[in-house]
Design a protein around this motif. Structure first.
Motif, mmCIF file in Angstrom:
data_model
loop_
_atom_site.group_PDB
_atom_site.id
_atom_site.type_symbol
_atom_site.label_atom_id
_atom_site.label_comp_id
_atom_site.label_asym_id
_atom_site.label_seq_id
_atom_site.Cartn_x
_atom_site.Cartn_y
_atom_site.Cartn_z
ATOM 1 N N UNK A 115 0.802 -1.228 0.000
ATOM 2 C CA UNK A 115 0.000 0.000 0.000
ATOM 3 C C UNK A 115 0.838 1.283 0.000
ATOM 4 N N UNK A 116 0.546 2.153 -0.928
ATOM 5 C CA UNK A 116 1.246 3.431 -1.010
ATOM 6 C C UNK A 116 0.956 4.303 0.210
ATOM 7 N N UNK A 117 -0.237 4.163 0.772
ATOM 8 C CA UNK A 117 -0.576 4.990 1.945
ATOM 9 C C UNK A 117 0.332 4.642 3.116
ATOM 10 N N UNK A 118 0.678 3.385 3.241
ATOM 11 C CA UNK A 118 1.579 2.962 4.317
ATOM 12 C C UNK A 118 2.982 3.501 4.051
ATOM 13 N N UNK A 119 3.406 3.409 2.787
ATOM 14 C CA UNK A 119 4.718 3.936 2.437
ATOM 15 C C UNK A 119 4.798 5.439 2.618
ATOM 16 N N UNK A 120 3.671 6.122 2.406
ATOM 17 C CA UNK A 120 3.669 7.576 2.481
ATOM 18 C C UNK A 120 3.584 8.083 3.920
ATOM 19 N N UNK A 121 3.013 7.298 4.813
ATOM 20 C CA UNK A 121 2.807 7.759 6.192
ATOM 21 C C UNK A 121 4.093 7.592 6.990
ATOM 22 N N UNK A 122 4.698 8.685 7.346
ATOM 23 C CA UNK A 122 5.997 8.623 7.999
ATOM 24 C C UNK A 122 5.905 8.368 9.496
ATOM 25 N N UNK A 123 4.704 8.361 10.035
ATOM 26 C CA UNK A 123 4.555 8.129 11.471
ATOM 27 C C UNK A 123 3.914 6.784 11.770
#
Ligand code: SF4
Ligand code: SF4
Ligand code: SF4
Length: 299
Positions: A115-123
């Motif tokens: 998932x890109x959302x997981x990769x994008x979420x830095x926290x």
């Protein structure tokens, strides 16, 4: 829900301290092909079976304590035109004005294999967890909306109307699955247009339907490979692109997001400074919730 300014900054500091290492290790493993984990669960939506009753939308709101939006219609529930902070699940109708061909389509989080959302979420507020379900932890979210920007399916929505906003997206009813129940939308569907199960079983079911009904479907299972593969799969009799499902290749989208992060981290902005900027953005949003109601959630 949400977090205090102090705890947000604490999380940022911890994240910044480990950022370089975790980012690099993620990149070292990203070359591997994406393979669904054996316990991966998901949904199979068959557009040829859907009658557009929208019972799944109502059930989704009820099961997830999502309040339907009645503000723009004098108290009556009006169907949203797209996913938004009041709708984790939506049924749309596609109709070709020339041929008259039409199809319903259900949209919600696809629970991507990578998932890109997981990769994008830095926290780490977005996580791919048990059974491959992509979940969201509001306590770790600073409201940067990187997940929203990174998602290739335009799924996460932001609660612009709230003083302490969260991100809203389908989490595959993980609270129900943990109790041995199936997702509410699958349970309530009167015609079995959307069903729940292990991804491997759903994929086999989908291919069997294709083989047994030549000419009925577009001959592919959407989500088997698109954007690296997803745990929500689709069958349809209308081209998937016309239903709003983009024609992605096999490459996972996180690589695009991580390239952006690479530029930021290795270039000119230190991670701590970036997080400070995000904190300012978050606090501004929380202090002036009414200033930002033109979000594309109204799209
Ligand atoms: S569809 Fe979007 S929000 Fe859902 S898992 Fe994939 S990237 Fe994340
Ligand atoms: S799985 Fe649950 S949260 Fe997701 S669309 Fe279905 S009812 Fe809504
Ligand atoms: S409940 Fe089933 S038939 Fe009704 S709109 Fe949802 S997916 Fe389609």
């Amino acid at each position: 829900m949400g977090i205090s300014r102090r705890s947000a900054l604490k999380v940022m500091a911890a994240a910044a301290a480990t950022m370089v290492g975790t980012t690099l290790s993620a990149h070292e493993t990203q070359a591997a092909a994406v393979v669904a984990r054996p316990d991966a669960v998901g949904m199979l939506y068959d557009a040829t079976r859907c009658i557009g009753c929208k019972a799944c939308m109502v059930a989704c709101n009820e099961a997830n304590d999502v309040t339907p939006d009645t503000s723009a219609s004098g108290g009556l529930w009006d169907m949203p035109v797209d996913l938004n902070e009041h709708a984790k699940n939506i049924i749309k109708l596609y109709r070709d004005s020339g041929t008259g061909a039409q199809s319903f389509v259900k949209r919600q989080c696809m629970h991507c294999l990578d998932p890109a959302c997981v990769g994008a979420c830095m926290l780490g507020a977005m996580q791919k967890g048990e059974k491959g379900i992509v979940s969201y932890n509001p306590d770790l979210c600073v409201g940067c909306r990187y997940c929203e920007m990174g998602c290739p399916f335009n799924i996460p929505k932001f609660e612009w109307s709230k003083a302490i906003p969260k991100v809203v997206k389908c989490e595959l009813c993980r609270q129900r699955i943990a109790k041995g129940q199936e997702p509410a939308c699958c349970e309530v569907c009167p015609v079995g247009a959307v069903i729940y199960g292990k991804r491997a079983d759903l994929l086999a079911d989908a291919h069997q339907r294709l083989a047994q009904n030549p000419g009925r479907y577009v001959p592919k299972v959407y989500g088997e490979h698109e954007a690296g593969g997803t745990q929500v799969l689709y069958l349809a009799h209308v081209e998937f692109e016309k239903l709003g499902l983009p024609a992605y290749g096999d490459e996972p989208v996180p690589r695009r997001v991580e390239r952006i992060q690479d530029t930021i981290y290795k270039g000119f902005v230190a991670p701590v400074a970036l997080y400070g900027l995000l904190a300012v953005v978050m606090l501004r949003h929380r202090e002036k919730p009414d200033s930002a109601k033109t979000e594309e959630g109204q799209r």
